[in-house]
Design a protein around this motif. Structure first.
Motif, mmCIF file in Angstrom:
data_model
loop_
_atom_site.group_PDB
_atom_site.id
_atom_site.type_symbol
_atom_site.label_atom_id
_atom_site.label_comp_id
_atom_site.label_asym_id
_atom_site.label_seq_id
_atom_site.Cartn_x
_atom_site.Cartn_y
_atom_site.Cartn_z
ATOM 1 N N ALA A 66 0.857 -1.141 0.003
ATOM 2 C CA ALA A 66 0.029 -0.044 0.066
ATOM 3 C C ALA A 66 0.830 1.326 0.245
ATOM 4 O O ALA A 66 0.673 2.103 -0.796
ATOM 5 C CB ALA A 66 -0.892 -0.065 1.317
ATOM 6 N N LEU A 67 1.925 1.288 0.648
ATOM 7 C CA LEU A 67 3.101 2.112 0.624
ATOM 8 C C LEU A 67 3.562 2.654 -0.549
ATOM 9 O O LEU A 67 3.562 3.697 -1.176
ATOM 10 C CB LEU A 67 3.970 2.276 1.911
ATOM 11 N N LEU A 68 4.033 1.368 -1.081
ATOM 12 C CA LEU A 68 4.563 1.511 -2.529
ATOM 13 C C LEU A 68 3.661 2.064 -3.552
ATOM 14 O O LEU A 68 4.046 2.891 -4.220
ATOM 15 C CB LEU A 68 5.033 0.077 -2.842
ATOM 16 N N SER A 69 2.309 1.609 -3.356
ATOM 17 C CA SER A 69 1.219 2.178 -4.348
ATOM 18 C C SER A 69 0.991 3.572 -4.078
ATOM 19 O O SER A 69 0.888 4.386 -5.139
ATOM 20 C CB SER A 69 -0.051 1.226 -3.993
ATOM 21 N N THR A 70 0.726 3.985 -2.879
ATOM 22 C CA THR A 70 0.828 5.208 -2.725
ATOM 23 C C THR A 70 1.728 6.174 -3.089
ATOM 24 O O THR A 70 1.571 7.373 -3.878
ATOM 25 C CB THR A 70 0.534 5.640 -0.984
ATOM 26 N N GLN A 71 2.965 5.804 -3.132
ATOM 27 C CA GLN A 71 4.067 6.733 -3.515
ATOM 28 C C GLN A 71 4.065 6.524 -5.179
ATOM 29 O O GLN A 71 4.721 7.545 -5.932
ATOM 30 C CB GLN A 71 5.497 6.197 -2.930
ATOM 31 N N LYS A 72 3.758 5.531 -5.687
ATOM 32 C CA LYS A 72 3.752 5.391 -7.230
ATOM 33 C C LYS A 72 2.741 6.403 -7.683
ATOM 34 O O LYS A 72 2.940 6.971 -8.759
ATOM 35 C CB LYS A 72 3.170 3.866 -7.671
ATOM 36 N N GLU A 73 1.714 6.584 -6.934
ATOM 37 C CA GLU A 73 0.787 7.735 -7.371
ATOM 38 C C GLU A 73 1.532 9.226 -7.413
ATOM 39 O O GLU A 73 1.113 9.971 -8.254
ATOM 40 C CB GLU A 73 -0.565 7.546 -6.750
ATOM 41 N N LYS A 74 2.002 9.352 -6.194
ATOM 42 C CA LYS A 74 2.693 10.527 -5.962
ATOM 43 C C LYS A 74 4.054 11.117 -6.919
ATOM 44 O O LYS A 74 4.124 11.949 -7.271
ATOM 45 C CB LYS A 74 2.978 10.744 -4.521
#
Length: 170
Positions: free
Chosen positions: A58-66
């Motif tokens: 989830a953290l990886l996915s969040t940063q992928k969006e940002k």
């Protein structure tokens, strides 16, 4: 100067690299493929439950969006992590700092501890050839099989591949 490459469409052979094997990244290349490795302090476990895995992803996915990047492969072992990602605009260090700091904070809260969770800075190795890329993807996907953590079935590989494609979407 370095050129921007829409590298998910281009062959690695067309990229301007200096050697044909992996090299620790000192100057990052926009469009470069990087093998990212990090491990727990003293090689201790950093994942104890499926919830820990979900939180990291989830953290990886969040940063992928940002901070957009392409994620082509990953493997979350009990005490270390392998990622294969393509750098776009933001530095690998910035991406990994956000993901790993977030995970460290989560881990310390969840397990009622303080201090470092991960051992030193992550490693970022530039992937510079098709041959190295092929071996690297196989290595990342087969890591849990070699450690006898999962059966070496095609079904397992297919599930991993589906997850990768999902995370890679814009």
């Amino acid at each position: 100067g370095l050129l921007y490459y829409d590298s998910h469409l281009r062959s690695l052979a067309e990229r301007p690299y200096y050697t044909v094997h992996g090299k620790t990244a000192e100057i990052e290349v926009e469009g470069g493929l990087y093998h990212i490795i990090t491990r727990g302090v003293d090689r201790r476990d950093i994942f104890h439950s499926p919830e820990d895995h979900r939180k990291f992803l989830a953290l990886l996915s969040t940063q992928k969006e940002k901070l957009p990047f392409y994620l082509y492969a990953y493997c979350l072992m009990t005490n270390h992590i392998h990622l294969l990602l393509e750098r776009r605009v933001d530095d690998i260090g910035k991406i990994m700092h956000r993901v790993l700091t977030g995970y460290g904070q989560y881990y310390n809260r969840r397990y009622h501890r303080v201090g470092h969770v991960l051992q030193g800075r992550h490693k970022a190795i530039l992937c510079q050839s098709e041959q190295y890329l092929t071996k690297l993807v196989r290595y990342i996907h087969m890591n849990p099989v070699r450690a006898q953590m999962v059966a070496g079935s095609f079904l397992h590989f297919k599930k991993v591949a589906v997850t990768i494609v999902h995370l890679r979407k814009h």
